[in-house]
Design a protein around this motif. Structure first.
Motif, short mmCIF file in Angstrom:
data_model
loop_
_atom_site.label_atom_id
_atom_site.label_comp_id
_atom_site.label_asym_id
_atom_site.label_seq_id
_atom_site.Cartn_x
_atom_site.Cartn_y
_atom_site.Cartn_z
N SER A 34 0.84 -1.20 0.00
CA SER A 34 0.00 0.00 0.00
C SER A 34 0.87 1.25 0.00
O SER A 34 2.02 1.22 0.48
N PRO A 35 0.38 2.37 -0.52
CA PRO A 35 1.13 3.61 -0.44
C PRO A 35 1.51 3.97 0.99
O PRO A 35 2.60 4.48 1.24
N GLU A 36 0.61 3.70 1.93
CA GLU A 36 0.90 4.00 3.33
C GLU A 36 2.07 3.18 3.85
O GLU A 36 2.91 3.67 4.61
N GLN A 37 2.15 1.91 3.43
CA GLN A 37 3.27 1.07 3.83
C GLN A 37 4.57 1.58 3.24
O GLN A 37 5.61 1.60 3.92
N ALA A 38 4.55 1.99 1.98
CA ALA A 38 5.76 2.54 1.36
C ALA A 38 6.22 3.79 2.08
O ALA A 38 7.43 3.97 2.33
N ASP A 39 5.28 4.66 2.45
CA ASP A 39 5.63 5.87 3.20
C ASP A 39 6.20 5.52 4.57
O ASP A 39 7.16 6.14 5.03
N HIS A 40 5.59 4.53 5.21
CA HIS A 40 6.03 4.10 6.54
C HIS A 40 7.46 3.57 6.48
O HIS A 40 8.30 3.92 7.33
N LEU A 41 7.75 2.72 5.50
CA LEU A 41 9.09 2.16 5.40
C LEU A 41 10.12 3.25 5.12
O LEU A 41 11.21 3.24 5.72
#
Length: 292
Positions: free
Chosen positions: A99-106
């Protein structure tokens, strides 16, 4: 070759093992971790390490290639997780479709630790991975992209820098949504053609000649005609990606009625063809009309 000698994989399934083979042929050493200790259901041809932490400790760069957000987070945390073994200025490439949110989180998580990270999901299936002809979608700083280019050039034929961190994760959902949505339209058209009495081989052969159908989808139509669906891109993963896209669209306030219909049909197909190629949707539609 660059100063990056050893490349560690977190996840070493169908796509990752083919990328690893190309990196080995280019002169890199490869190590890997999977929860099962195996690669794509078989014994791996590279050293399989016992934890993500060990992969980080023994590698100059790490490639993540896992199926979803949850799997990625499981590899990151804990005393044997990836974060515990990462070093300052190490390089991490996330080829997973998350998810985009996961990419941002990482990206935020690794920036705090001084680790260079790119979201690098790829467009292409196992045939392209085998040939080193993937299209690499990349999000992150330009200097990090250049640092990673020797790796990217080994596994892909072209690198598209989509923008800052998270941009490639978002672009990948666009790409896969178009793939899944288009396949659904093709499958519905085939179902109508068969139900209306068009001879089966005439129908499939005709679709192979049309300029409006992409080479990718012609390959899928060929699988449908042969009723053989080798798992170049499993239905369960395409169904997951369609769900990610719909949720991302909802967050942006974008109506996606066509994508939603495709997502529903792929979810149903996944109940029967989870590990078959997502083109098995054609067979599922054909079965549906046969049961009427």
């Amino acid at each position: 070759m660059s100063s990056i000698r050893t490349i560690g994989f977190i996840g070493y399934g169908a796509m990752a093992s083919l990328m690893g083979r190309n990196l080995i042929q280019a002169g890199h050493d490869v190590v890997a971790y999977t929860p099962s200790g195996r690669s794509n259901g078989a014994e791996a041809d590279v050293p399989m390490l016992a934890s993500p932490r060990l992969v980080a400790e023994k590698s100059d760069a790490i490639i993540l290639c896992v199926p979803n957000d949850e799997a990625e987070n499981r590899t990151l945390h804990g005393e044997d997780g990836l974060l515990a073994g990462l070093r300052h200025s190490q390089l991490v490439l996330d080829t997973s479709t998350v998810s985009p949110e996961q990419a941002d989180h990482l990206a935020a998580l690794l920036k705090e630790r001084g680790v260079a990270v790119l979201d690098t999901p790829m467009s292409g299936s196992t045939p392209e991975a085998e040939k080193g002809a993937l299209i690499m979608l990349v999000g992150g700083p330009e200097d990090t992209v250049e640092r990673a280019r020797p790796i990217l050039d080994c596994i892909g034929r072209i690198t598209i820098h989509a923008g800052p961190a998270g941009s490639a994760a978002r672009l990948k959902l666009v790409v896969n949504g178009i793939m899944g949505g288009t396949l659904n339209i093709i499958a519905e058209g085939i179902a109508y053609g068969l139900a209306s009495g068009v001879e089966r081989d005439v129908l499939f052969d005709a679709l192979q000649e049309l300029a409006v159908i992409s080479p990718h989808h012609k390959r899928k139509i060929g699988m449908g005609q042969e009723r053989n669906f080798p798992s170049q891109f499993p239905t369960r993963l395409m169904s997951k990606d369609m769900g990610l896209l719909l949720e991302a669209g909802r967050r942006c306030g974008v109506p996606m009625h066509g994508m939603a219909a495709a997502s529903q049909n792929l979810a149903f197909s996944s109940r029967h063809h989870a590990d078959d190629d997502y083109s098995a949707l054609i067979a599922q539609m054909e079965q549906n009309i046969a049961n009427r």
